[in-house]
Design a protein around this motif. Structure first.
Motif, PDB file in Angstrom:
ATOM      1  N   THR A 183       0.874  -1.176   0.000  1.00 52.01           N
ATOM      2  CA  THR A 183       0.000   0.000   0.000  1.00 52.01           C
ATOM      3  C   THR A 183       0.909   1.222   0.000  1.00 52.01           C
ATOM      4  O   THR A 183       1.578   1.515   0.993  1.00 52.01           O
ATOM      5  CB  THR A 183      -0.932   0.021   1.223  1.00 52.01           C
ATOM      6  OG1 THR A 183      -0.158   0.004   2.419  1.00 52.01           O
ATOM      7  CG2 THR A 183      -1.853  -1.178   1.226  1.00 52.01           C
ATOM      8  N   LEU A 184       0.939   1.888  -1.110  1.00 53.27           N
ATOM      9  CA  LEU A 184       1.894   2.967  -1.346  1.00 53.27           C
ATOM     10  C   LEU A 184       1.218   4.306  -1.115  1.00 53.27           C
ATOM     11  O   LEU A 184       0.218   4.636  -1.756  1.00 53.27           O
ATOM     12  CB  LEU A 184       2.416   2.861  -2.779  1.00 53.27           C
ATOM     13  CG  LEU A 184       3.508   3.839  -3.218  1.00 53.27           C
ATOM     14  CD1 LEU A 184       4.737   3.726  -2.333  1.00 53.27           C
ATOM     15  CD2 LEU A 184       3.877   3.576  -4.675  1.00 53.27           C
ATOM     16  N   LYS A 185       1.746   5.084  -0.187  1.00 48.56           N
ATOM     17  CA  LYS A 185       1.178   6.401   0.131  1.00 48.56           C
ATOM     18  C   LYS A 185       2.298   7.430   0.174  1.00 48.56           C
ATOM     19  O   LYS A 185       2.880   7.707   1.220  1.00 48.56           O
ATOM     20  CB  LYS A 185       0.453   6.329   1.485  1.00 48.56           C
ATOM     21  CG  LYS A 185      -0.285   7.610   1.867  1.00 48.56           C
ATOM     22  CD  LYS A 185      -1.534   7.787   1.029  1.00 48.56           C
ATOM     23  CE  LYS A 185      -2.192   9.116   1.267  1.00 48.56           C
ATOM     24  NZ  LYS A 185      -2.898   9.265   2.506  1.00 48.56           N
ATOM     25  N   PRO A 186       2.653   8.020  -0.984  1.00 48.42           N
ATOM     26  CA  PRO A 186       3.725   9.031  -0.985  1.00 48.42           C
ATOM     27  C   PRO A 186       3.272  10.307  -0.297  1.00 48.42           C
ATOM     28  O   PRO A 186       2.229  10.861  -0.625  1.00 48.42           O
ATOM     29  CB  PRO A 186       3.978   9.270  -2.478  1.00 48.42           C
ATOM     30  CG  PRO A 186       2.726   8.853  -3.164  1.00 48.42           C
ATOM     31  CD  PRO A 186       2.113   7.775  -2.320  1.00 48.42           C
ATOM     32  N   LEU A 188     -11.533  18.418  -3.332  1.00 53.16           N
ATOM     33  CA  LEU A 188     -10.416  17.551  -2.970  1.00 53.16           C
ATOM     34  C   LEU A 188      -9.678  17.097  -4.226  1.00 53.16           C
ATOM     35  O   LEU A 188      -8.439  17.110  -4.282  1.00 53.16           O
ATOM     36  CB  LEU A 188     -10.942  16.338  -2.197  1.00 53.16           C
ATOM     37  CG  LEU A 188      -9.921  15.431  -1.517  1.00 53.16           C
ATOM     38  CD1 LEU A 188      -9.235  16.161  -0.384  1.00 53.16           C
ATOM     39  CD2 LEU A 188     -10.616  14.183  -0.988  1.00 53.16           C
ATOM     40  N   GLN A 189     -10.428  16.739  -5.263  1.00 56.60           N
ATOM     41  CA  GLN A 189      -9.801  16.304  -6.499  1.00 56.60           C
ATOM     42  C   GLN A 189      -9.198  17.475  -7.271  1.00 56.60           C
ATOM     43  O   GLN A 189      -8.190  17.309  -7.963  1.00 56.60           O
ATOM     44  CB  GLN A 189     -10.821  15.574  -7.379  1.00 56.60           C
ATOM     45  CG  GLN A 189     -11.369  14.286  -6.769  1.00 56.60           C
ATOM     46  CD  GLN A 189     -10.319  13.199  -6.594  1.00 56.60           C
ATOM     47  OE1 GLN A 189      -9.193  13.458  -6.158  1.00 56.60           O
ATOM     48  NE2 GLN A 189     -10.692  11.982  -6.904  1.00 56.60           N
ATOM     49  N   LEU A 240      -4.048  20.039  -9.446  1.00 56.97           N
ATOM     50  CA  LEU A 240      -3.089  21.137  -9.543  1.00 56.97           C
ATOM     51  C   LEU A 240      -1.680  20.732  -9.139  1.00 56.97           C
ATOM     52  O   LEU A 240      -0.724  21.467  -9.376  1.00 56.97           O
ATOM     53  CB  LEU A 240      -3.565  22.307  -8.671  1.00 56.97           C
ATOM     54  CG  LEU A 240      -4.938  22.884  -9.035  1.00 56.97           C
ATOM     55  CD1 LEU A 240      -5.322  23.983  -8.072  1.00 56.97           C
ATOM     56  CD2 LEU A 240      -4.949  23.392 -10.464  1.00 56.97           C
ATOM     57  N   ILE A 241      -1.544  19.557  -8.507  1.00 58.62           N
ATOM     58  CA  ILE A 241      -0.223  19.086  -8.083  1.00 58.62           C
ATOM     59  C   ILE A 241       0.308  18.112  -9.128  1.00 58.62           C
ATOM     60  O   ILE A 241      -0.395  17.184  -9.528  1.00 58.62           O
ATOM     61  CB  ILE A 241      -0.307  18.385  -6.713  1.00 58.62           C
ATOM     62  CG1 ILE A 241      -0.824  19.363  -5.657  1.00 58.62           C
ATOM     63  CG2 ILE A 241       1.041  17.831  -6.301  1.00 58.62           C
ATOM     64  CD1 ILE A 241      -1.087  18.735  -4.317  1.00 58.62           C
ATOM     65  N   PRO A 242       1.534  18.270  -9.606  1.00 61.90           N
ATOM     66  CA  PRO A 242       2.080  17.369 -10.630  1.00 61.90           C
ATOM     67  C   PRO A 242       2.073  15.917 -10.163  1.00 61.90           C
ATOM     68  O   PRO A 242       2.386  15.617  -9.019  1.00 61.90           O
ATOM     69  CB  PRO A 242       3.520  17.875 -10.811  1.00 61.90           C
ATOM     70  CG  PRO A 242       3.489  19.282 -10.346  1.00 61.90           C
ATOM     71  CD  PRO A 242       2.478  19.329  -9.250  1.00 61.90           C
ATOM     72  N   ARG A 260       0.160  10.405  -7.131  1.00 66.30           N
ATOM     73  CA  ARG A 260      -0.179  11.762  -6.706  1.00 66.30           C
ATOM     74  C   ARG A 260       0.095  11.857  -5.222  1.00 66.30           C
ATOM     75  O   ARG A 260      -0.246  10.938  -4.466  1.00 66.30           O
ATOM     76  CB  ARG A 260      -1.643  12.081  -7.012  1.00 66.30           C
ATOM     77  CG  ARG A 260      -1.859  12.352  -8.465  1.00 66.30           C
ATOM     78  CD  ARG A 260      -3.309  12.371  -8.859  1.00 66.30           C
ATOM     79  NE  ARG A 260      -3.425  12.466 -10.305  1.00 66.30           N
ATOM     80  CZ  ARG A 260      -3.219  11.438 -11.130  1.00 66.30           C
ATOM     81  NH1 ARG A 260      -2.903  10.263 -10.635  1.00 66.30           N
ATOM     82  NH2 ARG A 260      -3.309  11.595 -12.422  1.00 66.30           N
ATOM     83  N   LEU A 261       0.652  12.968  -4.831  1.00 68.06           N
ATOM     84  CA  LEU A 261       1.027  13.121  -3.440  1.00 68.06           C
ATOM     85  C   LEU A 261      -0.216  13.071  -2.557  1.00 68.06           C
ATOM     86  O   LEU A 261      -1.191  13.771  -2.804  1.00 68.06           O
ATOM     87  CB  LEU A 261       1.771  14.438  -3.234  1.00 68.06           C
ATOM     88  CG  LEU A 261       2.956  14.648  -4.196  1.00 68.06           C
ATOM     89  CD1 LEU A 261       3.685  15.926  -3.869  1.00 68.06           C
ATOM     90  CD2 LEU A 261       3.915  13.476  -4.139  1.00 68.06           C
TER      91      LEU A 261
END
Length: 1194
Positions: free
Chosen positions: A277-280, A459-460, A465-467, A501-502
């Protein structure tokens, strides 16, 4: 004769109270008792983001025939069904997975031989069908299935959602499923009359502390336990819950934002399955330049609350978009249209056009053709230097999903675009919404009635707006080593790592003969100025699960999903590419490719014993020798079981919309029933009005002048800490919606726009005049010389005040206004850089504080020596300004009514009491910065509280009065004559105890008849004022089982309908005999429906007036306030216009029959009291005479 049969059948409902209403759903069923599904029990056990769900369906054959029950139902689109079994006569039979054709053959053989057989088949990823074969009379079977799933996370920090679908909405288009299964294609059968129930228990265990558990769909009981408060048990609060909407549970817990690795070993398979479970959680401050395209579902199923939610969300989204962006709006139904030919620059003109476009949306575009508008969007050119993001908002009700998924996947890869999806409604297709987002490299979110779509959309937008990060690879190593495992030694799903996405959460699975963990991942992302930054993700949170099947099942299910959606390892292989190349050269390779993919899916399904669209769970209970002998000798049991289709509850029946064209939505039914469409109308809403609240609402005064307009009464609610939560949210929403509509595209607000509708109600007229005077002075000095400075100061003051309002009064909506306020702050900062000036905001804050201090000084001067405040003294000076004139005038009226019933000394006490309570509320609402004024405020509060407590002890009646007074402030409404009711009740208690029962009975009769008028007649009234026969009979069906204390009144109502439908039936027979046209039948249906409704209303009105004659002072006012006279006046007007309209003369000459007094059945009044007979006879005669004469005159 078909029309006559339908009409006579509905007429029979009047007598039988809809007992046999399901008989027309399927040819082989005759009574409601034959519907075999009894209840559904669900138990879910969740660990962090993973859940194991146990579902039990209980079937009971209450008929005298042997049956085969067929039930189509939804499951989570991410679910992996890993077991299926049946409990019959104390024996458990476990199922095995077979290919569809093999399972079908075995099933038919066993049923033909008289053995019990059970199948579970998948139609789509979220639609399943159970076949319960050879269920004998009075026999019970428990069907049990277990599935595993991942909890939905969307993009919400530290939140996950457990979603249990309970109903399949009617879907647009044709079911093109080609599986060799026993699936009955198309939409399920629907009925409101079935009563099987749902029971849900959810057991949660999270790694971190559970902060909150909420359900936007159902009322729940929650019990949080554990040393770390990380465990919980959630159950339904109501004992009786129907399967008429999805169950949604949202959990917020700590440590959900961390990346984890789970490793599971399966002894039977001798293999390991890993889940990452990847959460950057990297920090990225730069923002992308974006092109945003809204793709909006405007099919008929989007009407009602869905449309309202959609419009609110779009308006907020349009105001929140960055200044430097391009955008467009495309709406679709059977066809589609776009606001602009192609995306345009976001500016004031384009924003205003978009706002008007959204305002005119009406969900009237027919069906749900989603593919064509997507093709159009992908065909348009992307603005250079901008990233394309598509926002699809839909209720997701289509069958043909795969072509849409293929289209999205192909174009997202070509254009490097992103597609986000929002599923709206209680029965949205989760498979559609999730799969489109997944193949569009986006995220999916869901909203049901009661949730805020705006918050999820915003929220989306923040995410857009974030790369995103796509330049990274994942490699795996064997646990305990540093050796990288080769790609051919494991299977990974998804095969291609997802765009990151962050802040978002992603799941990646592997299956191998070795325990695998991911190597550290190096992520590189670019800033807008071209510079790069790299970060390394290390995974040291590893959890091992011994001898399990959960992660294996989920991994296998996702491998199947990749194969179905064209994203598997095979689809990137040389073999697949070569076959596609051969196809382009004219060689027929596509059928072979499809067959190859099908074989791979079946292999995975059989190996891991999980469901797929090509495989079926089958279990068989063979009869014992004694059972076979008993069966052969029992003539009552048929060799061939009767098929019974179990209907879904909650969605009304609708016609197939495959060929539906664009039409303006209007709820209309033709007399024949061939062309009407009944949309998604909640049974809960139709039955939610309870009699007592209706009666009480008729006696309430609402302080808000207009339900859609923010005013001074709302700001009082917003300030109150103990205000009614629902009313406070409503007031905050009104302020927010009314405020953001004045924002310009660049983020600024004009003071001149805000003065009357926003600033006046919040800060008062004097404050509003003060700043208007400031702006007028600037206009006077500069408008002719330098007009630009006037506009600049107008915006500077307005934007500064708007930012203060967001912070001070709308903190609960911060997630929604964050981007709006950010634009405003950026605009202010830009003005400051271009033209440094004194901080206007500071001057405004000083002015606000001075206003509060002036209020405090005024109150201190007006305070009585005993600490109280006299209402009549402070009304004009303080209360009118603070609360608004509606509130202060209502309490003034209350005081005047008290005056007529009390002594002067008591009147003075009441005068002071009302003034003191209202003043105490003011003092508690206001916050002061200066310590001196804080101290003065606290002193006044203390003195007031002491006086109020002392006064309540002297007069206990005032304590009760105080509760009502405070309650009115908290809810923004009050009952009429509160104290007068207290005094009247007290007098009745002392002198008229013997009359209480009689009065209660009269009130109950009024309440029951109000329910009939409002919920059985008016709720089905057309906008024109007319009624239809079908609407009246449709509402009659809902009465069964709901009579309660209203049984007698409902019997009268049914009797009156029977009398009139005898006449109507004659017309129906005549219309069928004469082959009447659809237009003629529609005319009969609407005209006679309206006449019947008017007749019923007159019957009820005369009954009520006769019963409550002594307590009615003004009959016309009484009829208007309590008996909905205005609605029926509208109906009478419609009748007059109808009969006087020249175009109706042909119909009237052919179909008009003077409405004479219907023949009365002596038997219908046998059990009625003499008094009631007299009332019925007198009232009916009077109404009939009145009706006949009025029509003769017309």
């Amino acid at each position: 004769m078909k029309h006559l049969f339908i009409f006579k059948f509905l007429f029979l409902l009047c007598v039988l109270f809809t007992r046999n209403s399901l008989a027309n759903l399927y040819k082989e069923s005759d009574t409601l008792n034959e519907i075999p599904l009894d209840k559904v029990i669900v138990y879910s056990k969740s660990k962090d983001t993973l859940a194991e769900v146990y579902v039990q369906q209980t079937y009971i054959n209450n008929s005298e025939d042997t049956i085969e029950a067929i039930y189509k139902f939804p499951l989570d689109s991410e679910a992996s069904v890993q077991s299926f079994e049946a409990d019959v006569d104390g024996q458990t039979i476990k199922a095995k997975i077979y290919k569809n054709n093999e399972a079908n053959k075995l099933y038919e053989q066993e049923v033909e031989n008289g053995n019990m057989a059970f199948t579970l088949t998948e139609e789509y990823n979220d639609v399943f069908q159970v076949n319960v074969g050879y269920l004998k009379p009075k026999q019970t079977v428990h069907i049990k299935l277990v599935y595993v799933t991942e909890l939905n996370s969307g993009n919400e920090n530290n939140k996950v959602s457990f979603i249990l679908p309970n109903i399949i909405a009617p879907r647009y288009g044709s079911n093109n499923s080609t599986t060799d299964s026993k699936i009955i294609k198309g939409n399920p059968v629907y009925s409101e009359n079935v009563d099987y129930t749902l029971s849900v228990d959810v057991e949660l265990e999270m790694s971190g502390k559970i902060n909150s558990i909420e359900s936007p769909s159902h009322e729940v009981n929650t019990e949080i336990s554990g040393d770390k408060k990380n465990k919980a048990l959630v159950t339904l609060k109501s004992k009786k819950v129907y399967l008429d909407k999805d169950f949604i549970l949202t959990i917020e817990a700590e440590e959900l934002n961390t990346s984890k690795v789970f490793i599971e070993y399966n002894e039977e398979l001798k293999s390991y399955a890993s889940l990452l479970t990847l959460k950057p959680n990297l920090i990225q401050t730069d923002k992308l330049k974006v092109e945003i395209i809204f793709l909006i579902d405007q099919s008929g199923s989007m009407h009602g609350w869905k449309l309202d939610y959609l419009k609110d969300a779009l308006n907020l989204f349009l105001k929140s978009m960055p200044v430097d962006c391009y955008f467009n709006i495309v709406k679709f139904g059977s066809l589609f249209e776009s606001l602009f030919e192609k995306s345009v620059k976001y500016d004031e003109e384009s924003l205003n056009k978009a706002v008007e476009y959204v305002k005119e949306m009406d969900a009237s575009m027919g069906g749900t053709e989603m593919k064509d508008p997507l093709e159009y969007i992908y065909s348009t050119e992307i603005q250079e230097g901008y990233n394309r993001s598509i926002f699809l908002l839909t209720d997701g009700e289509i069958w043909d999903v795969e072509p849409v998924i293929d289209l999205v996947r192909e174009n997202s890869e070509k254009q490097n675009s992103v597609l986000y999806t929002f599923g709206i409604g209680k029965s949205v297709s989760h498979y559609l919404v999730k799969s489109i987002a997944r193949n569009g490299h986006g995220m999916s979110l869901f909203v049901t009635e009661g949730e805020r779509l705006e918050e999820k959309v915003l929220l989306q937008l923040k995410n857009v707006l974030i790369p995103f990060i796509q330049d990274y690879t994942i490699s795996w190593k064997e646990k305990g080593t540093t050796t990288i495992v080769k790609e051919d030694e494991f299977e990974q799903t998804p095969y291609k790592p997802p765009f990151l996405r962050l802040g978002s959460r992603y799941s990646i699975y592997t299956i191998s003969d070795k325990p695998l963990i991911p190597s550290p991942i190096e992520i590189t992302y670019k800033y807008n100025d071209g510079t790069k930054k790299s970060e390394t993700l290390i995974f040291d949170n590893i959890k091992e699960l011994k001898n399990g099947k959960l992660i294996h099942s989920l991994a296998a299910s996702n491998l199947i999903k990749d194969l179905q959606e064209g994203t598997s390892q095979y689809h990137y292989s040389e073999e697949y590419k070569n076959r596609l190349d051969n196809e382009e050269e004219g060689k027929k390779e596509v059928p072979a490719i499809i067959e190859k993919i099908k074989e791979k899916i079946i292999d995975i399904s059989l190996k891991y014993q999980i469901m797929s669209k090509y495989t079926t769970f089958l279990c068989v209970k063979e009869n014992s020798e004694e059972e076979n002998n008993a069966t052969s000798n029992d003539d009552k049991i048929s060799k061939k079981p009767k098929k019974v289709i179990v209907p879904s509850k909650g969605i009304p029946m609708i016609k197939d919309r495959t060929n539906q064209k664009i039409v303006t939505y209007q709820k209309r039914r033709t007399f024949s029933g061939d062309t009407y469409i009944t949309r998604d109308v909640s049974a809960e809403k139709l039955l939610s009005s309870d009699d007592n609240s209706n009666n009480q609402n008729n006696q309430e005064i609402h302080f808000r002048e207009n339900e859609t307009k923010f005013d001074v009464s709302d700001i009082n609610l917003i300030k109150m800490e103990n205000a009614d939560p629902e009313e406070k949210r409503k007031s905050e929403r009104l302020l927010f919606n009314n405020l953001i509509k004045y924002q310009n595209f660049d983020g600024s607000f004009k003071l001149s726009d805000l003065l009357t509708s926003i600033i006046g109600p919040i800060y008062g007229e004097e404050f509003s005049k003060e700043w208007k005077k400031e702006l007028d002075a600037i206009k006077t000095n500069y408008e002719n010389v330098y007009p630009a400075i006037v506009d600049q100061f107008d915006k500077l003051i307005g934007t500064s005040i708007a930012c203060i309002i967001f912070t001070d009064y709308l903190g609960n909506l911060k997630n929604e206004w964050e981007l709006v306020k950010e634009k405003s702050e950026n605009w202010l900062n830009q003005q400051q850089r271009q033209n440094p000036m004194n901080d206007i905001r500071q001057k405004i804050l000083i002015s606000i504080n001075q206003k509060k201090e002036h209020l405090l000084n005024s109150l201190k001067m007006l305070q009585n020596e005993d600490g109280s405040f006299t209402f009549t003294i402070i009304k004009d000076l303080i209360l009118d300004k603070y609360y608004g004139k509606i509130i202060s005038e209502e309490w003034y009226k209350e005081l005047k009514e008290i005056e007529s019933q009390t002594l002067p000394i008591q009147m003075e006490q009441f005068n002071k009491f009302i003034g003191s309570v209202l003043t105490l509320n003011i003092l508690k609402n206001e916050k002061f910065e200066d310590e001196k004024y804080k101290e003065i405020n606290q002193g006044l509060i203390k003195a007031l509280e002491e006086w109020i407590n002392k006064t309540e002890k002297q007069n206990p009646l005032l304590s009760k009065f105080n509760q009502d007074l405070e309650g009115s402030l908290q809810s923004n409404k009050k009952r009429k004559s509160i104290m007068n009711n207290y005094l009247s009740d007290k007098d009745k208690d002392n002198n008229n105890n013997d009359n209480n029962d009689d009065n209660n009975n009269k009130d109950n009769t009024l309440t029951c008849y109000q329910d009939i008028l409002k919920n059985r007649l008016i709720s089905g009234q057309e906008a024109s004022g007319s009624f239809t026969i079908y609407s009246i009979l449709g509402k009659l069906q809902e009465m069964e089982g709901n009579q309660g204390a209203c049984q007698k009144e409902y019997e009268h109502y049914t009797k009156w309908l029977n009398e009139w439908f005898t006449e109507v039936n004659k017309l129906a027979e005549l219309s069928d005999k004469d082959n009447a046209t659809d237009e003629e039948k529609k005319f009969i249906n609407e005209l006679w429906g309206t006449l019947v409704a008017l007749h019923i209303q007159k019957e009820i009105t005369d009954n009520i007036i006769k019963i409550k004659n002594d307590s009615i002072s003004d009959i016309e006012t009484f009829k208007k306030e309590f008996l909905y006279q205005e609605d029926f006046d509208k109906a009478e007007k419609w009748v007059k216009e109808c009969l006087n309209d020249p175009k109706n003369i042909p119909f009237l000459s052919k179909w008009w029959i003077d409405p004479k007094e219907p023949s009365k059945s002596k038997e219908t009044t046998t059990n009625t009291s003499k008094e009631e007979k007299t009332i019925d006879k007198e009232t009916t005669t009077k109404i009939n005479k009145s009706t006949t004469s009025s029509h003769d005159e017309l």
